[in-house]
Design an enzyme around this catalytic site. Structure first.
Site, short mmCIF file in Angstrom:
data_model
loop_
_atom_site.label_atom_id
_atom_site.label_comp_id
_atom_site.label_asym_id
_atom_site.label_seq_id
_atom_site.Cartn_x
_atom_site.Cartn_y
_atom_site.Cartn_z
N VAL A 1 43.83 37.77 39.55
CA VAL A 1 45.13 37.17 39.87
C VAL A 1 45.46 37.35 41.36
CG1 VAL A 1 47.58 37.10 39.28
CG2 VAL A 1 45.90 37.68 37.53
N LYS B 1 52.78 43.49 32.08
CA LYS B 1 53.52 43.46 30.81
C LYS B 1 53.78 44.86 30.27
CE LYS B 1 49.52 41.93 30.67
NZ LYS B 1 48.46 41.04 30.33
N GLY C 1 37.81 36.40 32.80
CA GLY C 1 38.94 37.10 33.41
C GLY C 1 40.22 36.99 32.61
N GLU D 1 42.21 42.00 29.11
CA GLU D 1 42.62 43.21 29.83
C GLU D 1 41.37 44.03 30.14
OE1 GLU D 1 46.13 43.81 30.45
OE2 GLU D 1 45.89 41.72 29.92
N ASP E 1 48.94 43.93 23.73
CA ASP E 1 49.40 43.06 24.82
C ASP E 1 50.46 42.08 24.29
OD1 ASP E 1 48.91 41.94 27.62
OD2 ASP E 1 48.61 40.17 26.39
N LYS F 1 54.53 41.77 25.34
CA LYS F 1 55.18 40.52 25.77
C LYS F 1 56.37 40.20 24.87
CE LYS F 1 50.92 38.74 27.81
NZ LYS F 1 49.64 38.10 27.53
N GLY G 1 44.25 34.04 33.04
CA GLY G 1 43.37 33.52 34.09
C GLY G 1 44.03 33.61 35.45
N1 HSE Z 1 44.93 39.68 28.62
C1 HSE Z 1 46.03 38.79 28.71
C2 HSE Z 1 45.83 37.65 27.75
C3 HSE Z 1 46.18 38.29 30.11
O1 HSE Z 1 44.70 37.47 27.28
O2 HSE Z 1 46.78 36.93 27.43
C4 HSE Z 1 47.44 37.51 30.36
O3 HSE Z 1 48.58 38.30 30.13
#
Ligand code: HSE
Length: 420
Positions: free
Chosen positions: A20, A102, A184, A187, A198, A202, A299
């Site tokens: 990023v 996050k 990419g 995580e 994750d 969120k 990404g």
């Molecule tokens: N690892 C996270 C996903 C990256 O796959 O959504 C974006 O937050």
């Protein structure tokens, strides 16, 4: 520092130069109209080859934090503890902060809100939820608490990518995960994606902006795709369903909010159209009915686009007001509702059928048993039998059954014989 003047240059101190960070660096180089420049980039490993001039980099965080000419800190590292130290120090130093972290935000949101108020500085993090989809700002600005009925979203790109590759392109789980890592999307510890952590981080952030709820993500019921089995995909296919990992929050009849992250069978839903690393969020409000937000959720460039949008918002001193939390009566989470689910398992002793309030359907083959029925949410809240020993849980398309009238299971003998 408040950046009210459109002419004020955004002098950026950037933490992190991964997918990023590098994406943002490249995009900024081609966006002169933003009048923003990366002054210094703080990285962890000095000897790694980077696609930018060596003079840009340092390993000393203080070089950025104590540089008075830097008025914006962008934090794009994946170590949430280090990110916490950077973000809190930057806010205390009255620098505007943009973050995509996050985990940091979800776990410290109350303190981070207080710091923004105390130091009178903006802290923006649109990239932290659904990357390129502007869902936080929309929930914050557009939807009034009373009108917002529900949010249901695919908010993790990696697990959606894996589900697409495994169930539609016949890749193995390991191949699909490796691809998600190579692209990419995942995580650096991919178990955070796979186990639903994750996604629940969120969801925690979305709950604050949608309903004014501050909730510790570890206390929100969640699981990921780790226990889904090939037979679950066959079960879904027979019924014309797809399986998605869905983070959701629904306002119940009593005004409280039901929230969780679980795999779900979906059919005739906008979420069926969300494939690979894309994310999609269906927002339901009482007047507008359903609205669907769709876009890349992981990404380098999609995430950088959200960071860029936050940078641009700093120009007009935009800051989250946390309206639902600070100016309205915040909603509360509920634990008192019923879910229609399918439980998929191998050994009968791992699943007590007495947990079900009603069983609609059961089936078994040599690999797997499936029971579809109604559970009170407390059955998931109070212990984790439903994600131990390879047991998987998949929410039915109807999900929450609000206003369900309980009627406990009684056909014990017949049930045990059928699944044994
Ligand atoms: N690892 C996270 C996903 C990256 O796959 O959504 C974006 O937050």
């Amino acid at each position: 520092m408040s950046i009210q003047n459109q002419q004020t240059k955004l002098n950026i101190g950037l933490f992190g130069f991964g997918v990023v960070g590098e994406g943002l660096y490249k995009v900024l180089a081609h966006t002169p109209t933003l009048n923003a420049q990366i002054r210094k980039v703080c990285i962890k490993h000095a000897d790694k080859k980077r696609n930018a001039p060596a003079t840009l980099f340092t390993t000393d965080a203080n070089e950025l934090l104590s540089d008075e000419s830097i008025n914006v800190i962008i934090e794009l590292i994946d170590d949430a503890d280090a990110a916490y130290r950077i973000v809190t120090a930057a806010l205390a130093g009255k620098k505007a902060v943009v973050s995509a972290n996050k985990k940091l935000i979800a776990n410290h949101i109350e303190e981070l809100i207080a710091l923004q108020q105390l130091h009178d500085v903006p802290f923006l993090y649109e990239a932290a939820c659904c990357a390129s989809i502007p869902v936080i700002r929309n929930l914050e600005e557009y939807y009034d608490n009373d009108l917002l009925q529900s949010i249901s979203g695919i908010v993790n790109g990696s697990t959606n990518y894996i589900l697409t590759k495994v169930f539609e392109e016949q890749k193995t789980f390991d191949q699909a995960l490796l691809q998600a890592q190579q692209e990419g999307f995942a995580e650096s510890d991919p178990s955070l994606d796979v186990n639903g952590i994750d996604a629940v981080n969120k969801l925690g952030i979305l709950l604050t902006h949608a309903y004014g709820i501050i909730a510790n993500p570890s206390e929100i019921v969640h699981t990921g795709i780790q226990n889904l089995h090939a037979d679950d995909a066959s079960f879904a296919k027979e019924k014309g369903y797809e399986i998605k990992l869905v983070a959701q929050a629904h306002k119940l009849q009593d005004g409280k909010v039901a929230a969780f992250v679980l795999p779900q069978f979906v059919k005739n839903s906008q979420l069926c159209t969300v494939k690979n690393e894309y994310n999609g969020v269906v927002i339901e409000s009482s007047l507008a009915d359903k609205q669907f937000f769709y876009g890349k959720g992981a990404g380098g460039y999609p995430t950088a686009s959200a960071v860029l949008s936050d940078l641009s918002a700093l120009r007009y001193n935009y800051r989250y007001e946390y309206k639902k939390l600070l100016y309205q009566t915040p909603s509360e989470l509920s634990n008192d509702f019923y879910l229609k689910v399918t439980i998929s398992f191998k050994g009968l002793f791992h699943v007590q059928h007495e947990r079900f309030d009603k069983i609609y359907e059961w089936s078994s083959n040599e690999n797997r048993c499936h029971i579809t029925g109604v559970l009170h949410f407390s059955e998931l809240l109070n212990d984790d039998w439903w994600k131990q020993h390879g047991v998987s849980i998949i929410l039915s398309p109807e999900g929450i059954i609000d206003g369900y009238v309980p009627e406990k299971v009684s056909e014990e003998v017949e049930f045990v014989e059928a699944v044994a």
